[in-house]
Design a protein around this motif. Structure first.
Motif, PDB file in Angstrom:
ATOM      1  N   GLU A 220       7.313  13.633   1.649  1.00  0.00           N
ATOM      2  CA  GLU A 220       8.275  14.665   1.486  1.00  0.00           C
ATOM      3  C   GLU A 220       7.847  15.880   2.322  1.00  0.00           C
ATOM      4  N   LEU A 221       6.751  16.289   2.636  1.00  0.00           N
ATOM      5  CA  LEU A 221       6.553  17.215   3.231  1.00  0.00           C
ATOM      6  C   LEU A 221       6.665  17.205   4.685  1.00  0.00           C
ATOM      7  N   PHE A 222       6.422  16.208   5.407  1.00  0.00           N
ATOM      8  CA  PHE A 222       6.671  15.907   6.793  1.00  0.00           C
ATOM      9  C   PHE A 222       7.631  15.149   7.263  1.00  0.00           C
ATOM     10  N   ASN A 223       8.170  14.332   6.233  1.00  0.00           N
ATOM     11  CA  ASN A 223       9.300  13.448   6.732  1.00  0.00           C
ATOM     12  C   ASN A 223       9.274  12.605   7.974  1.00  0.00           C
ATOM     13  N   PRO A 224       8.058  11.920   8.212  1.00  0.00           N
ATOM     14  CA  PRO A 224       7.676  11.304   9.550  1.00  0.00           C
ATOM     15  C   PRO A 224       8.721  10.130   9.708  1.00  0.00           C
ATOM     16  N   THR A 225       8.718   9.701  10.872  1.00  0.00           N
ATOM     17  CA  THR A 225       9.525   8.561  11.265  1.00  0.00           C
ATOM     18  C   THR A 225       8.639   7.162  11.356  1.00  0.00           C
ATOM     19  N   THR A 226       7.466   7.364  11.327  1.00  0.00           N
ATOM     20  CA  THR A 226       6.433   6.484  11.477  1.00  0.00           C
ATOM     21  C   THR A 226       5.347   6.612  10.581  1.00  0.00           C
ATOM     22  N   ILE A 227       4.784   5.461   9.891  1.00  0.00           N
ATOM     23  CA  ILE A 227       3.544   5.897   9.267  1.00  0.00           C
ATOM     24  C   ILE A 227       2.540   4.872   9.939  1.00  0.00           C
ATOM     25  N   VAL A 228       1.353   5.204  10.231  1.00  0.00           N
ATOM     26  CA  VAL A 228       0.370   4.524  10.778  1.00  0.00           C
ATOM     27  C   VAL A 228      -0.825   4.499   9.717  1.00  0.00           C
ATOM     28  N   PHE A 229      -1.038   3.540   9.220  1.00  0.00           N
ATOM     29  CA  PHE A 229      -2.534   3.372   8.250  1.00  0.00           C
ATOM     30  C   PHE A 229      -3.642   2.826   9.177  1.00  0.00           C
ATOM     31  N   LEU A 230      -4.695   3.884   9.279  1.00  0.00           N
ATOM     32  CA  LEU A 230      -5.784   3.325  10.142  1.00  0.00           C
ATOM     33  C   LEU A 230      -6.857   2.693   9.204  1.00  0.00           C
ATOM     34  N   GLY A 231      -6.507   1.574   8.903  1.00  0.00           N
ATOM     35  CA  GLY A 231      -7.361   0.452   8.304  1.00  0.00           C
ATOM     36  C   GLY A 231      -7.641   0.621   6.756  1.00  0.00           C
ATOM     37  N   ASP A 232      -8.276  -0.510   6.081  1.00  0.00           N
ATOM     38  CA  ASP A 232      -8.429  -0.503   4.889  1.00  0.00           C
ATOM     39  C   ASP A 232      -7.239   0.065   3.972  1.00  0.00           C
ATOM     40  N   LEU A 233      -6.129  -0.386   4.081  1.00  0.00           N
ATOM     41  CA  LEU A 233      -4.810  -0.215   3.193  1.00  0.00           C
ATOM     42  C   LEU A 233      -4.902  -0.704   1.867  1.00  0.00           C
ATOM     43  N   PHE A 234      -5.350  -2.076   1.946  1.00  0.00           N
ATOM     44  CA  PHE A 234      -5.516  -2.805   0.566  1.00  0.00           C
ATOM     45  C   PHE A 234      -6.975  -3.242   0.449  1.00  0.00           C
ATOM     46  N   HIS A 235      -7.864  -2.804  -0.653  1.00  0.00           N
ATOM     47  CA  HIS A 235      -9.087  -2.946  -0.446  1.00  0.00           C
ATOM     48  C   HIS A 235      -9.428  -4.128  -1.027  1.00  0.00           C
ATOM     49  N   SER A 236      -8.822  -5.253  -1.480  1.00  0.00           N
ATOM     50  CA  SER A 236      -9.297  -6.586  -2.321  1.00  0.00           C
ATOM     51  C   SER A 236      -8.136  -7.515  -1.955  1.00  0.00           C
ATOM     52  N   LYS A 237      -8.569  -8.736  -2.663  1.00  0.00           N
ATOM     53  CA  LYS A 237      -7.332  -9.585  -3.019  1.00  0.00           C
ATOM     54  C   LYS A 237      -6.238  -9.144  -3.477  1.00  0.00           C
ATOM     55  N   ILE A 238      -5.294  -9.603  -3.428  1.00  0.00           N
ATOM     56  CA  ILE A 238      -3.863  -9.399  -4.095  1.00  0.00           C
ATOM     57  C   ILE A 238      -4.054  -9.121  -5.454  1.00  0.00           C
ATOM     58  N   ASN A 239      -3.612  -7.793  -6.150  1.00  0.00           N
ATOM     59  CA  ASN A 239      -3.759  -7.593  -7.697  1.00  0.00           C
ATOM     60  C   ASN A 239      -2.543  -7.273  -7.857  1.00  0.00           C
ATOM     61  N   ASN A 240      -2.323  -6.436  -8.932  1.00  0.00           N
ATOM     62  CA  ASN A 240      -1.018  -6.055  -9.464  1.00  0.00           C
ATOM     63  C   ASN A 240      -0.702  -4.663  -8.697  1.00  0.00           C
ATOM     64  N   GLU A 241      -1.523  -4.060  -7.926  1.00  0.00           N
ATOM     65  CA  GLU A 241      -1.437  -2.936  -7.343  1.00  0.00           C
ATOM     66  C   GLU A 241      -0.535  -3.269  -5.960  1.00  0.00           C
ATOM     67  N   TRP A 242      -0.575  -4.583  -5.681  1.00  0.00           N
ATOM     68  CA  TRP A 242       0.400  -5.234  -4.341  1.00  0.00           C
ATOM     69  C   TRP A 242       1.778  -4.861  -4.818  1.00  0.00           C
ATOM     70  N   ASN A 243       2.097  -5.257  -5.805  1.00  0.00           N
ATOM     71  CA  ASN A 243       3.465  -5.362  -6.468  1.00  0.00           C
ATOM     72  C   ASN A 243       3.924  -3.883  -6.281  1.00  0.00           C
ATOM     73  N   LEU A 244       3.190  -3.080  -6.569  1.00  0.00           N
ATOM     74  CA  LEU A 244       3.335  -1.492  -6.604  1.00  0.00           C
ATOM     75  C   LEU A 244       3.747  -0.962  -5.103  1.00  0.00           C
ATOM     76  N   PHE A 245       2.919  -1.618  -4.168  1.00  0.00           N
ATOM     77  CA  PHE A 245       2.944  -1.297  -2.554  1.00  0.00           C
ATOM     78  C   PHE A 245       4.211  -1.836  -2.106  1.00  0.00           C
ATOM     79  N   VAL A 246       4.680  -3.154  -2.650  1.00  0.00           N
ATOM     80  CA  VAL A 246       5.736  -3.915  -2.093  1.00  0.00           C
ATOM     81  C   VAL A 246       6.897  -2.868  -2.434  1.00  0.00           C
TER      82      VAL A 246
END
Length: 211
Positions: A63-89
């Motif tokens: 909301e602050l920066f309103n970017p056109t692109t988001i780049v995640f520099l690694g370790d976005l998801f820590h582990s095997k898929i769990n219920n937080e993946w559904n929130l990310f989706v």
């Protein structure tokens, strides 16, 4: 805090994100989504509402920066898929920005999961004379943005008092990002006179004087 690197303007945010003004790119490292659910699954007492802290931080910087692109520099998801993946989706469906993942050592889930969300994946990414990686990397004629280390700094107070803070660690040709995610911990680095340290406080970003 605004800093200039290679004649480009960057804004350091106390969440640990960086906004690249010219490119309208939001850079974020080491979110470690799924870590809270992973800990809770193994009996570590972390409040369930901590799962939503990372998404609240993402909401704030978007909301602050309103970017056109988001780049995640690694370790976005820590582990095997769990219920937080559904929130990310669900989070990706609510945002229109292009999303890129530069793979980290914790990004172990199938690339197909990201492809299904139209997230592009790279081992490393070159944009102009900037090299975006997860692990700190040196490459001639490039300035490196990276994460992985979760840098922190310990400041001495009166007597034997210490204050430990996460920080952006700025080497001559490299900026190491702090971890964006909750419950990630820090590695405390000792700067040299060639380095700059931008510490994160509750009030904002401060540059630490190097003695």
């Amino acid at each position: 805090m605004n800093i200039i690197i290679n004649n480009q303007d960057f804004i350091l945010h106390q969440s640990g994100a960086v906004f690249w003004e010219k490119e309208k790119i939001l850079l974020i490292s080491d979110v470690h989504l799924g870590k809270v659910a992973h800990f809770r699954k193994h009996g570590i007492g972390i409040p369930n509402n901590a799962i939503f802290e990372n998404f609240a931080r993402l909401k704030t910087v978007l909301e602050l920066f309103n970017p056109t692109t988001i780049v995640f520099l690694g370790d976005l998801f820590h582990s095997k898929i769990n219920n937080e993946w559904n929130l990310f989706v669900q989070w990706t469906k609510e945002h229109s920005q292009k999303i890129i993942l530069v793979e980290g050592n914790h990004d172990i889930i199938s690339k197909q999961n990201y492809s299904d969300l139209n997230i592009e994946i790279f081992n490393e990414l070159e944009i102009g004379n900037f090299l975006l990686t997860h692990h700190p990397t040196e490459k001639e004629d490039f300035f490196n943005f990276c994460g992985h280390i979760h840098p922190g700094i310990q400041l001495r107070g009166l007597g034997r008092q210490f204050l430990s803070l996460s920080c952006f660690f700025h080497k001559p040709n490299q900026l190491i990002f702090p971890a964006f995610g909750e419950f990630t911990g820090n590695s405390y680095l000792i700067p040299t006179e060639k380095d700059k340290v931008y510490a994160i406080t509750k009030e904002g970003i401060i540059e630490v004087a190097i003695n």
